[in-house]
Design a protein around this motif. Structure first.
Motif, PDB file in Angstrom:
ATOM      1  N   LYS A  56       0.841  -1.204   0.000  1.00  0.00           N
ATOM      2  CA  LYS A  56       0.000   0.000   0.000  1.00  0.00           C
ATOM      3  C   LYS A  56       0.872   1.249   0.000  1.00  0.00           C
ATOM      4  N   TYR A  57       1.921   1.244   0.813  1.00  0.00           N
ATOM      5  CA  TYR A  57       2.830   2.382   0.877  1.00  0.00           C
ATOM      6  C   TYR A  57       3.489   2.637  -0.481  1.00  0.00           C
ATOM      7  N   MET A  58       3.966   1.584  -1.135  1.00  0.00           N
ATOM      8  CA  MET A  58       4.629   1.737  -2.430  1.00  0.00           C
ATOM      9  C   MET A  58       3.658   2.206  -3.513  1.00  0.00           C
ATOM     10  N   MET A  59       2.428   1.704  -3.489  1.00  0.00           N
ATOM     11  CA  MET A  59       1.437   2.136  -4.486  1.00  0.00           C
ATOM     12  C   MET A  59       1.148   3.631  -4.313  1.00  0.00           C
ATOM     13  N   ASP A  60       0.992   4.083  -3.088  1.00  0.00           N
ATOM     14  CA  ASP A  60       0.751   5.508  -2.840  1.00  0.00           C
ATOM     15  C   ASP A  60       1.960   6.345  -3.246  1.00  0.00           C
ATOM     16  N   TYR A  61       3.150   5.864  -2.956  1.00  0.00           N
ATOM     17  CA  TYR A  61       4.374   6.589  -3.307  1.00  0.00           C
ATOM     18  C   TYR A  61       4.500   6.727  -4.821  1.00  0.00           C
TER      19      TYR A  61
ATOM     20  N   ASN B  68       4.600  10.114  -6.975  1.00  0.00           N
ATOM     21  CA  ASN B  68       5.871  10.355  -7.676  1.00  0.00           C
ATOM     22  C   ASN B  68       6.012   9.365  -8.829  1.00  0.00           C
ATOM     23  N   PRO B  69       5.369   9.637  -9.950  1.00  0.00           N
ATOM     24  CA  PRO B  69       5.449   8.689 -11.061  1.00  0.00           C
ATOM     25  C   PRO B  69       6.883   8.532 -11.554  1.00  0.00           C
ATOM     26  N   PRO B  70       7.235   7.334 -11.969  1.00  0.00           N
ATOM     27  CA  PRO B  70       8.615   7.090 -12.385  1.00  0.00           C
ATOM     28  C   PRO B  70       8.992   7.780 -13.688  1.00  0.00           C
ATOM     29  N   ILE B  71       8.017   8.137 -14.527  1.00  0.00           N
ATOM     30  CA  ILE B  71       8.306   8.789 -15.807  1.00  0.00           C
ATOM     31  C   ILE B  71       7.469  10.058 -15.882  1.00  0.00           C
TER      32      ILE B  71
ATOM     33  N   MET C 133       1.121  10.072 -21.692  1.00  0.00           N
ATOM     34  CA  MET C 133       1.046  10.255 -20.239  1.00  0.00           C
ATOM     35  C   MET C 133      -0.328   9.829 -19.721  1.00  0.00           C
ATOM     36  N   ALA C 134      -1.391  10.187 -20.451  1.00  0.00           N
ATOM     37  CA  ALA C 134      -2.742   9.792 -20.043  1.00  0.00           C
ATOM     38  C   ALA C 134      -2.880   8.275 -20.063  1.00  0.00           C
TER      39      ALA C 134
ATOM     40  N   GLN D  13      -3.215   3.273 -16.990  1.00  0.00           N
ATOM     41  CA  GLN D  13      -2.718   1.931 -16.686  1.00  0.00           C
ATOM     42  C   GLN D  13      -2.346   1.806 -15.215  1.00  0.00           C
ATOM     43  N   MET D  14      -1.759   2.854 -14.629  1.00  0.00           N
ATOM     44  CA  MET D  14      -1.393   2.830 -13.212  1.00  0.00           C
ATOM     45  C   MET D  14      -2.640   2.787 -12.320  1.00  0.00           C
ATOM     46  N   ASP D  15      -3.687   3.529 -12.716  1.00  0.00           N
ATOM     47  CA  ASP D  15      -4.914   3.550 -11.935  1.00  0.00           C
ATOM     48  C   ASP D  15      -5.666   2.225 -12.040  1.00  0.00           C
ATOM     49  N   GLY D  16      -5.520   1.534 -13.167  1.00  0.00           N
ATOM     50  CA  GLY D  16      -6.203   0.248 -13.362  1.00  0.00           C
ATOM     51  C   GLY D  16      -5.647  -0.858 -12.508  1.00  0.00           C
TER      52      GLY D  16
END
Length: 71
Positions: free
Chosen positions: A24-29, A33-36, A61-62, A67-70
């Motif tokens: 959970k912590y990593m998903m929120d981080y 702070n997206p990696p790209i 980007m969208a 994809q990250m939200d899915g």
């Protein structure tokens, strides 16, 4: 005998709980702070020989955010 069983169960519960808290912590981080970012995406496209337009960068980007939200 019961002490060993309780100890093993407590250890298993602690490992499982720690895993889910860390996940959970990593998903929120990563969401904060997206990696790209756009600048990195622009540089990658230029290195691949493409001329990046702002429209294309916004689309990519969208797509990455979707994809990250899915997940």
């Amino acid at each position: 005998m019961w002490y060993v069983l309780v100890g093993i169960l407590a250890l298993a519960a602690g490992v499982a709980l720690g895993f889910f808290i860390a996940r959970k912590y990593m998903m929120d981080y990563l969401k904060k702070n997206p990696p790209i970012n756009e600048q990195m995406l622009r540089m990658m496209m230029m290195q691949m020989g493409q001329k990046p337009s702002q429209k294309k960068i916004n689309q990519m980007m969208a797509q990455m955010n979707k994809q990250m939200d899915g997940k």
